[in-house]
Write a protein that holds these residues in place. Structure first.
Motif, PDB file in Angstrom:
ATOM      1  N   UNK A  42      22.837  34.895 -17.624  1.00  0.00           N
ATOM      2  CA  UNK A  42      21.756  35.342 -16.752  1.00  0.00           C
ATOM      3  C   UNK A  42      21.395  36.791 -17.079  1.00  0.00           C
ATOM      4  N   UNK A  43      20.117  37.028 -17.345  1.00  0.00           N
ATOM      5  CA  UNK A  43      19.649  38.366 -17.698  1.00  0.00           C
ATOM      6  C   UNK A  43      18.619  38.808 -16.667  1.00  0.00           C
ATOM      7  N   UNK A  44      18.855  39.950 -16.027  1.00  0.00           N
ATOM      8  CA  UNK A  44      17.969  40.415 -14.969  1.00  0.00           C
ATOM      9  C   UNK A  44      18.045  41.926 -14.858  1.00  0.00           C
ATOM     10  N   UNK A  45      16.975  42.502 -14.352  1.00  0.00           N
ATOM     11  CA  UNK A  45      16.917  43.945 -14.131  1.00  0.00           C
ATOM     12  C   UNK A  45      16.215  44.210 -12.811  1.00  0.00           C
ATOM     13  N   UNK A  46      16.817  45.071 -12.002  1.00  0.00           N
ATOM     14  CA  UNK A  46      16.194  45.519 -10.766  1.00  0.00           C
ATOM     15  C   UNK A  46      15.591  46.897 -11.016  1.00  0.00           C
ATOM     16  N   UNK A  47      14.300  47.021 -10.700  1.00  0.00           N
ATOM     17  CA  UNK A  47      13.562  48.258 -10.911  1.00  0.00           C
ATOM     18  C   UNK A  47      13.043  48.768  -9.579  1.00  0.00           C
ATOM     19  N   UNK A  48      13.009  50.074  -9.429  1.00  0.00           N
ATOM     20  CA  UNK A  48      12.499  50.706  -8.209  1.00  0.00           C
ATOM     21  C   UNK A  48      11.367  51.639  -8.616  1.00  0.00           C
ATOM     22  N   UNK A  49      10.143  51.244  -8.243  1.00  0.00           N
ATOM     23  CA  UNK A  49       8.938  51.841  -8.798  1.00  0.00           C
ATOM     24  C   UNK A  49       8.177  52.658  -7.761  1.00  0.00           C
ATOM     25  N   UNK A  50       7.392  53.605  -8.283  1.00  0.00           N
ATOM     26  CA  UNK A  50       6.483  54.363  -7.431  1.00  0.00           C
ATOM     27  C   UNK A  50       5.352  53.465  -6.947  1.00  0.00           C
ATOM     28  N   UNK A  51       4.848  52.610  -7.847  1.00  0.00           N
ATOM     29  CA  UNK A  51       3.815  51.635  -7.522  1.00  0.00           C
ATOM     30  C   UNK A  51       4.267  50.268  -8.037  1.00  0.00           C
ATOM     31  N   UNK A  52       3.899  49.180  -7.349  1.00  0.00           N
ATOM     32  CA  UNK A  52       4.264  47.856  -7.855  1.00  0.00           C
ATOM     33  C   UNK A  52       3.528  47.541  -9.145  1.00  0.00           C
ATOM     34  N   UNK A  53       4.151  46.758  -9.997  1.00  0.00           N
ATOM     35  CA  UNK A  53       3.569  46.470 -11.310  1.00  0.00           C
ATOM     36  C   UNK A  53       2.305  45.623 -11.218  1.00  0.00           C
ATOM     37  N   UNK A  54       2.077  44.942 -10.088  1.00  0.00           N
ATOM     38  CA  UNK A  54       0.884  44.097  -9.946  1.00  0.00           C
ATOM     39  C   UNK A  54      -0.343  44.900  -9.527  1.00  0.00           C
ATOM     40  N   UNK A  55      -0.175  46.198  -9.323  1.00  0.00           N
ATOM     41  CA  UNK A  55      -1.300  47.008  -8.885  1.00  0.00           C
ATOM     42  C   UNK A  55      -2.129  47.430 -10.101  1.00  0.00           C
ATOM     43  N   UNK A  56      -2.955  46.526 -10.565  1.00  0.00           N
ATOM     44  CA  UNK A  56      -3.877  46.809 -11.667  1.00  0.00           C
ATOM     45  C   UNK A  56      -5.051  45.856 -11.537  1.00  0.00           C
ATOM     46  N   UNK A  57      -6.136  46.156 -12.214  1.00  0.00           N
ATOM     47  CA  UNK A  57      -7.278  45.247 -12.200  1.00  0.00           C
ATOM     48  C   UNK A  57      -6.926  44.015 -13.023  1.00  0.00           C
ATOM     49  N   UNK A  58      -7.598  42.869 -12.826  1.00  0.00           N
ATOM     50  CA  UNK A  58      -7.270  41.657 -13.580  1.00  0.00           C
ATOM     51  C   UNK A  58      -7.393  41.872 -15.087  1.00  0.00           C
ATOM     52  N   UNK A  59      -6.498  41.219 -15.827  1.00  0.00           N
ATOM     53  CA  UNK A  59      -6.570  41.272 -17.288  1.00  0.00           C
ATOM     54  C   UNK A  59      -7.829  40.548 -17.766  1.00  0.00           C
ATOM     55  N   UNK A  60      -8.446  41.090 -18.808  1.00  0.00           N
ATOM     56  CA  UNK A  60      -9.607  40.484 -19.430  1.00  0.00           C
ATOM     57  C   UNK A  60      -9.431  40.504 -20.939  1.00  0.00           C
TER      58      UNK A  60
ATOM     59  N   UNK B  49      -2.345  46.758 -22.229  1.00  0.00           N
ATOM     60  CA  UNK B  49      -2.746  45.691 -23.140  1.00  0.00           C
ATOM     61  C   UNK B  49      -1.672  44.631 -23.142  1.00  0.00           C
ATOM     62  N   UNK B  50      -2.038  43.425 -22.761  1.00  0.00           N
ATOM     63  CA  UNK B  50      -1.110  42.316 -22.626  1.00  0.00           C
ATOM     64  C   UNK B  50      -1.344  41.316 -23.744  1.00  0.00           C
ATOM     65  N   UNK B  51      -0.321  41.048 -24.522  1.00  0.00           N
ATOM     66  CA  UNK B  51      -0.372  39.994 -25.549  1.00  0.00           C
ATOM     67  C   UNK B  51       0.119  38.704 -24.901  1.00  0.00           C
ATOM     68  N   UNK B  52      -0.794  37.758 -24.699  1.00  0.00           N
ATOM     69  CA  UNK B  52      -0.495  36.538 -23.955  1.00  0.00           C
ATOM     70  C   UNK B  52      -0.998  35.344 -24.761  1.00  0.00           C
TER      71      UNK B  52
END
Length: 259
Positions: free
Chosen positions: A62-80, A252-255
């Motif tokens: 099991x591989x996991x990481x707990x992060x404590x952020x100033x802002x949540x990572x989902x706070x961005x405009x939608x990817x295009x 920039x997200x490579x998806x």
């Protein structure tokens, strides 16, 4: 992430080892005690978990990481989609229009350094590979050539793990976990789903192996004895670092091969 103004020569501290659990904090008592996700985190940070495996995986895998952020990572405009941002970067080798099968032996000369400002993402070019991220199998083999740092920009590879091997030039790689300084004759692994930026201090080039199917591991021992090959103590991971700035920032997200 980074504003691209961090000096390559800054002293860095690391956690040493491979495959274990590490803990570091950029501010004192920033990590909650006794629980991972309290109702209110110290410094009013946002708690997030980054999973490298299925949550049902056995403890040893099991591989996991707990992060404590100033802002949540989902706070961005939608990817295009970004049309023609880097058409030389290919991931889907099952699509025959992207790749040509050639049985001949080949040798590639080192890539030329760019004459225009080019950062790490813009300087990636695919040489060969197999499979695809959507099939969760195969690899991609890339070269990079860059002469500019990623200023106010980060890269998120949703397709696989990157193993980066510098050939010329020192890389300063700022990740969500901290900063790494990577020189020629060293390697760096950035796992799937991790944001990172690459800073350079001049013309730089090297190699990238992208693994679509699983994470990189150390080779097993056995007939050669209890030590040899790659030793866990020869690897390091960054210690916590953060920046609290208000800037226009590009992710920039490579998806599935698309940027």
């Amino acid at each position: 992430m980074t504003s691209g103004e961090v000096k390559l020569s800054d002293d860095l501290k690391y956690n040493w080892g491979f495959g274990g659990y590490f803990q570091s904090e950029a501010l004192p008592n920033a990590i909650p005690v006794g629980q991972k996700n309290p109702q209110r985190c110290p410094y009013d940070l946002y708690c997030e978990k980054l999973s490298g495996t299925a949550f049902t995986a056995p403890r040893a895998k099991n591989m996991q990481t707990w992060l404590y952020r100033i802002q949540p990572s989902v706070k961005h405009i939608p990817f295009e989609p970004i049309p023609n941002f880097n058409p030389r970067l290919i991931s889907d080798f099952d699509d025959k229009s992207n790749a040509r099968i050639d049985p001949n032996q080949m040798r590639w000369m080192p890539t030329e350094f760019p004459t225009e400002p080019t950062d790490f993402i813009q300087g990636l070019v695919t040489m060969s590979g197999s499979g695809s991220p959507s099939s969760y199998s195969g690899i991609g083999i890339h070269l990079y050539s860059a002469n500019a740092s990623m200023k106010n920009r980060s890269f998120l590879n949703s397709d696989g793990d990157f193993l980066i091997v510098p050939q010329v030039g020192v890389l300063r790689i700022q990740t969500e976990f901290g900063i790494l300084r990577v020189e020629p004759q060293e390697i760096c692994v950035i796992q799937r789903g991790m944001h990172f930026s690459v800073m350079v201090d001049g013309p730089s080039r090297g190699y990238v192996l992208e693994c679509f199917c699983r994470h990189f591991t150390l080779p097993e021992l056995g007939p050669i004895g209890s030590h040899g090959l790659a030793n866990p103590q020869d690897f390091c991971s960054p210690t916590a670092y953060y920046e609290d700035v208000e800037v226009d920032f590009q992710i920039i997200n490579k998806f599935c091969g698309e940027l």
